[in-house]
Design a protein around this motif. Structure first.
Motif, short mmCIF file in Angstrom:
data_model
loop_
_atom_site.label_atom_id
_atom_site.label_comp_id
_atom_site.label_asym_id
_atom_site.label_seq_id
_atom_site.Cartn_x
_atom_site.Cartn_y
_atom_site.Cartn_z
N MET A 12 6.70 -1.60 -30.00
CA MET A 12 7.84 -2.27 -30.62
C MET A 12 8.00 -3.69 -30.10
O MET A 12 8.63 -4.50 -30.73
N THR A 13 7.40 -3.97 -28.93
CA THR A 13 7.48 -5.32 -28.38
C THR A 13 6.08 -5.87 -28.16
O THR A 13 5.11 -5.13 -28.06
N ALA A 43 8.61 -7.64 -32.56
CA ALA A 43 7.75 -8.08 -33.66
C ALA A 43 7.93 -7.11 -34.82
O ALA A 43 7.62 -5.92 -34.69
N ILE A 44 8.45 -7.61 -35.93
CA ILE A 44 8.77 -6.76 -37.08
C ILE A 44 8.03 -7.28 -38.30
O ILE A 44 8.14 -8.45 -38.66
N ARG A 95 16.19 -2.38 -30.29
CA ARG A 95 15.22 -1.30 -30.50
C ARG A 95 15.86 -0.14 -31.27
O ARG A 95 15.21 0.47 -32.12
N GLU A 96 17.10 0.15 -30.97
CA GLU A 96 17.81 1.21 -31.69
C GLU A 96 17.98 0.84 -33.17
O GLU A 96 17.85 1.69 -34.04
N VAL A 97 18.27 -0.42 -33.45
CA VAL A 97 18.38 -0.89 -34.84
C VAL A 97 17.05 -0.68 -35.56
O VAL A 97 17.01 -0.19 -36.69
N TYR A 120 7.57 -2.12 -37.18
CA TYR A 120 7.38 -2.98 -36.01
C TYR A 120 5.91 -3.04 -35.61
O TYR A 120 5.09 -2.21 -36.00
N ILE A 121 5.60 -4.06 -34.85
CA ILE A 121 4.25 -4.31 -34.36
C ILE A 121 4.25 -4.18 -32.85
O ILE A 121 5.13 -4.70 -32.19
N CYS A 122 3.25 -3.49 -32.33
CA CYS A 122 3.07 -3.38 -30.88
C CYS A 122 1.95 -4.32 -30.44
O CYS A 122 1.18 -4.80 -31.26
#
Length: 141
Positions: free
Chosen positions: A1-2, A73-74, A122-124, A132-134
Motif C-alpha cells: 500500500m506504500t 500509491a493509488i 490506509r483504512e480509507v 493501491y500499488i506496493c
C-alpha cells in the motif's frame, strides 16, 4: 500500500539538480516519478525510484540532505474526475492531503499521496477498495 520516496533538499542553485540526478544515474537507478517544489533559496526533489534504499545510501554517502519516507500509491483512471473521486474519499474522512503528484503509464495514473494521518489513509484505501500499488509492483509497471 506504500512505496518509498526519496526527498532531497537542495539549494536552488545552477546545476544542483543535475548533480543529484547524475549521482543516481551513475549507479543505474531508474526514476519512476519525480516532482520538484521550490522556493527562492532551496528546493525539495521528491523521487520514486527503482531501488530507493540504494538511492538513499548513494545520496547520503555523498553528503546530500536526503530522507526516505513512505507515501501512498493509488492507481486510478487518467482523468481529473477519477482523481477527484479518489481524493474525495480522503476528504470525507477528514484527512488532509499534504502533497500529491502522479505519473501515468499504460492508460492508468498512479497518485502519490502523503496525508496528515497515514494509518487513517490506509483504512480509507481498504474501506473503499482502492487500487493501491506496493513497492514490488513498481518494477512491473
Amino acid at each position: 500500500m506504500t512505496v518509498n520516496q526519496i526527498s532531497v533538499f537542495i539549494e536552488n542553485k545552477y546545476g544542483k539538480l543535475c548533480e543529484i540526478l547524475a549521482l543516481l544515474g551513475n549507479e543505474n537507478i531508474h526514476i519512476i516519478a519525480a516532482t520538484v517544489a521550490d522556493t527562492s533559496e532551496y528546493g525539495i526533489l521528491r523521487l520514486i525510484v527503482t531501488e530507493p534504499e540504494i538511492a538513499y545510501k548513494i545520496l547520503k554517502s555523498n553528503n546530500v540532505n536526503v530522507n526516505l519516507t513512505d507515501v501512498l500509491a493509488i492507481a486510478t483512471e487518467s482523468s481529473a474526475g477519477s482523481f477527484a473521486k479518489t481524493l474525495k474519499f480522503f476528504t470525507h474522512s477528514g484527512l488532509s492531503i499534504e502533497y500529491m503528484y502522479c505519473f501515468s503509464l499504460k492508460g492508468k495514473s498512479v497518485l502519490i499521496l502523503r496525508t496528515n494521518n497515514r494509518e487513517a489513509a490506509r483504512e480509507v484505501i481498504r474501506r473503499h477498495d482502492l487500487d493501491y500499488i506496493c513497492e514490488n509492483d513498481l518494477v512491473n509497471l
